[in-house]
Design a protein around this motif. Structure first.
Motif, PDB file in Angstrom:
ATOM      1  N   GLN A 198     -25.305  23.032 -45.821  1.00 29.83           N
ATOM      2  CA  GLN A 198     -26.111  24.202 -46.247  1.00 29.83           C
ATOM      3  C   GLN A 198     -27.275  23.776 -46.981  1.00 29.83           C
ATOM      4  OE1 GLN A 198     -26.113  27.149 -45.193  1.00 29.83           O
ATOM      5  NE2 GLN A 198     -23.922  27.391 -44.463  1.00 29.83           N
ATOM      6  N   TRP A 199     -27.290  22.743 -47.883  1.00 29.44           N
ATOM      7  CA  TRP A 199     -28.497  22.504 -48.727  1.00 29.44           C
ATOM      8  C   TRP A 199     -29.466  21.527 -47.694  1.00 29.44           C
ATOM      9  CZ3 TRP A 199     -31.368  23.057 -52.254  1.00 29.44           C
ATOM     10  CH2 TRP A 199     -32.257  22.012 -53.053  1.00 29.44           C
ATOM     11  N   ARG A 200     -29.050  20.844 -46.837  1.00 36.35           N
ATOM     12  CA  ARG A 200     -29.833  20.469 -45.383  1.00 36.35           C
ATOM     13  C   ARG A 200     -30.559  21.492 -45.111  1.00 36.35           C
ATOM     14  NH1 ARG A 200     -30.489  15.725 -42.952  1.00 36.35           N
ATOM     15  NH2 ARG A 200     -28.725  14.797 -43.965  1.00 36.35           N
ATOM     16  N   THR A 201     -29.764  22.404 -44.494  1.00 39.24           N
ATOM     17  CA  THR A 201     -30.524  23.574 -43.756  1.00 39.24           C
ATOM     18  C   THR A 201     -31.561  24.301 -44.735  1.00 39.24           C
ATOM     19  OG1 THR A 201     -28.543  24.085 -42.539  1.00 39.24           O
ATOM     20  CG2 THR A 201     -29.969  25.844 -42.619  1.00 39.24           C
ATOM     21  N   GLN A 202     -31.073  24.506 -45.975  1.00 39.41           N
ATOM     22  CA  GLN A 202     -32.181  25.092 -46.741  1.00 39.41           C
ATOM     23  C   GLN A 202     -33.341  24.289 -46.983  1.00 39.41           C
ATOM     24  OE1 GLN A 202     -32.566  28.238 -49.094  1.00 39.41           O
ATOM     25  NE2 GLN A 202     -34.192  27.246 -48.333  1.00 39.41           N
ATOM     26  N   LEU A 203     -33.328  23.122 -47.273  1.00 38.84           N
ATOM     27  CA  LEU A 203     -34.428  22.093 -47.334  1.00 38.84           C
ATOM     28  C   LEU A 203     -35.158  21.994 -45.807  1.00 38.84           C
ATOM     29  CD1 LEU A 203     -33.047  18.950 -49.227  1.00 38.84           C
ATOM     30  CD2 LEU A 203     -34.557  20.897 -50.193  1.00 38.84           C
ATOM     31  N   GLU A 204     -34.518  21.967 -44.832  1.00 41.86           N
ATOM     32  CA  GLU A 204     -35.335  22.014 -43.648  1.00 41.86           C
ATOM     33  C   GLU A 204     -35.992  23.357 -43.376  1.00 41.86           C
ATOM     34  OE1 GLU A 204     -32.254  19.221 -40.978  1.00 41.86           O
ATOM     35  OE2 GLU A 204     -31.983  21.684 -40.933  1.00 41.86           O
ATOM     36  N   ASP A 205     -35.312  24.535 -43.976  1.00 46.68           N
ATOM     37  CA  ASP A 205     -36.022  25.839 -43.808  1.00 46.68           C
ATOM     38  C   ASP A 205     -37.161  25.800 -44.882  1.00 46.68           C
ATOM     39  OD1 ASP A 205     -35.817  28.840 -42.903  1.00 46.68           O
ATOM     40  OD2 ASP A 205     -36.279  28.819 -44.839  1.00 46.68           O
ATOM     41  N   LEU A 206     -37.183  25.068 -45.988  1.00 50.25           N
ATOM     42  CA  LEU A 206     -38.407  25.246 -46.768  1.00 50.25           C
ATOM     43  C   LEU A 206     -39.464  24.295 -46.099  1.00 50.25           C
ATOM     44  CD1 LEU A 206     -39.411  25.963 -49.681  1.00 50.25           C
ATOM     45  CD2 LEU A 206     -38.387  23.781 -50.750  1.00 50.25           C
ATOM     46  N   ILE A 207     -39.250  23.332 -45.554  1.00 44.81           N
ATOM     47  CA  ILE A 207     -40.270  22.534 -44.802  1.00 44.81           C
ATOM     48  C   ILE A 207     -41.165  23.479 -44.001  1.00 44.81           C
ATOM     49  CG2 ILE A 207     -40.719  20.363 -43.641  1.00 44.81           C
ATOM     50  CD1 ILE A 207     -38.453  19.083 -45.116  1.00 44.81           C
ATOM     51  N   GLU A 208     -40.242  23.863 -43.113  1.00 42.39           N
ATOM     52  CA  GLU A 208     -40.898  24.850 -41.834  1.00 42.39           C
ATOM     53  C   GLU A 208     -41.682  26.001 -42.560  1.00 42.39           C
ATOM     54  OE1 GLU A 208     -37.520  26.078 -39.669  1.00 42.39           O
ATOM     55  OE2 GLU A 208     -37.042  24.254 -38.747  1.00 42.39           O
ATOM     56  N   ALA A 209     -40.934  26.709 -43.378  1.00 43.08           N
ATOM     57  CA  ALA A 209     -41.953  27.639 -44.187  1.00 43.08           C
ATOM     58  C   ALA A 209     -43.281  27.080 -44.525  1.00 43.08           C
ATOM     59  CB  ALA A 209     -41.053  28.326 -45.223  1.00 43.08           C
ATOM     60  N   ALA A 210     -43.332  25.592 -45.344  1.00 42.21           N
ATOM     61  CA  ALA A 210     -44.479  25.408 -45.798  1.00 42.21           C
ATOM     62  C   ALA A 210     -45.382  25.246 -44.831  1.00 42.21           C
ATOM     63  CB  ALA A 210     -44.272  24.031 -46.623  1.00 42.21           C
TER      64      ALA A 210
END
Length: 280
Positions: A178-190
């Protein structure tokens, strides 16, 4: 005596009834959401979110809609009932949420957790559970928080900047996937044109927001309001001098932060350090 049965076929729950009436009146008038927005001077996406129950809007919006539809007092009364009734968001957030939905731009500083608009479902679930939220209330709060992500989606989404303390990225979730998913999502959002992510490294030293999460909202009438928050309470700040002092502190923090490009690289390095699931 048996309970009275509803005969209208419409919801008796205030928030749902408000959404039903909003949609019914608009369709009855033959307006699209865009036409409604142009007629009343608010972004059309606000009315879409109100019809979906994602936000209540504000009493000013309800009054304007009453005037437009020729239903004096009806929608405002439903708005007041919905606002007074237990909802997805706790009481202290309601006025803020109404303003957030109307904001034309937003900027944020985070001390220890990501802003709700950038949280994945797994992240929101773990953070809310850690605060003691349980059962059906937990599921409702997760749904409400992740629903706020819609504010930043679409061609008319407002610009949003967040400056994240390095502590936000060091507080990983217990569930590494879930932490990996969150970081990936943050990168995509940026990478989205309306979202800017910056990281404030530990080595930046003390600053005026060292213990304060804050969100600034610039409203369509030109006003800026701020919402400060800690683990136990939040405060909506509208007084001009107080907002100005917070903005000065925020500007100083932003100047200390890494650039958006360097910040993206920082988050990517954090992602590389997350252990992979051995089962994959």
């Amino acid at each position: 005596m048996p309970p009275r049965r509803a005969i209208s076929g419409r919801s008796q729950e205030p928030r749902q009834r408000l959404t039903e009436e909003l949609r019914r009146l608009r369709l009855q008038k033959g307006d699209s959401l865009r036409q409604l927005g142009e007629a009343l001077g608010w972004d059309w996406s606000l009315f879409g979110k109100m019809e979906k129950g994602q936000t209540l809007g504000s009493p000013e919006v309800a009054e304007a809609l009453d005037h437009y539809y020729g239903t004096p007092g009806l929608l405002l009364a439903l708005w007041e009932l919905a606002a007074a009734n237990p909802s997805q968001f706790k009481e202290q957030y309601r006025r803020y949420m109404a303003l957030e939905a109307e904001a034309v731009s937003l900027w944020h500083y985070g001390v220890s957790i990501l802003p709700g608009m950038l949280q994945t479902e797994g992240y929101a679930h773990e953070v809310l559970a850690a605060s003691g939220t349980k059962g059906s209330e937990l599921m409702q709060q997760v749904e409400a928080r992740t629903g706020r992500r819609e504010l930043l989606v679409g061609e008319d989404a407002p610009p949003f900047r967040t400056v994240l303390s390095e502590a936000v990225l060091c507080m990983s979730l217990a569930d590494t996937e879930q932490w990996r998913t969150q970081l990936e999502d943050l990168i995509e959002a940026a990478e989205r044109p309306n979202i800017t992510v910056q990281v404030l490294p530990y080595g930046s030293g003390p600053h005026g927001l060292v213990s304060t999460d804050v969100m600034f909202l610039r409203l369509s009438d030109g006003r800026t309001v701020a919402y400060t928050e800690n683990a136990y309470q939040g405060e909506l700040i509208q007084e001009t001098a107080s907002v100005e002092r917070l903005q000065q502190a925020y500007d100083a923090v932003r100047d200390l932060a890494l650039s958006p490009v360097e910040s993206r690289k920082f988050v990517m390095r954090m992602l590389e350090e997350v252990p992979c699931d051995p089962s994959t």
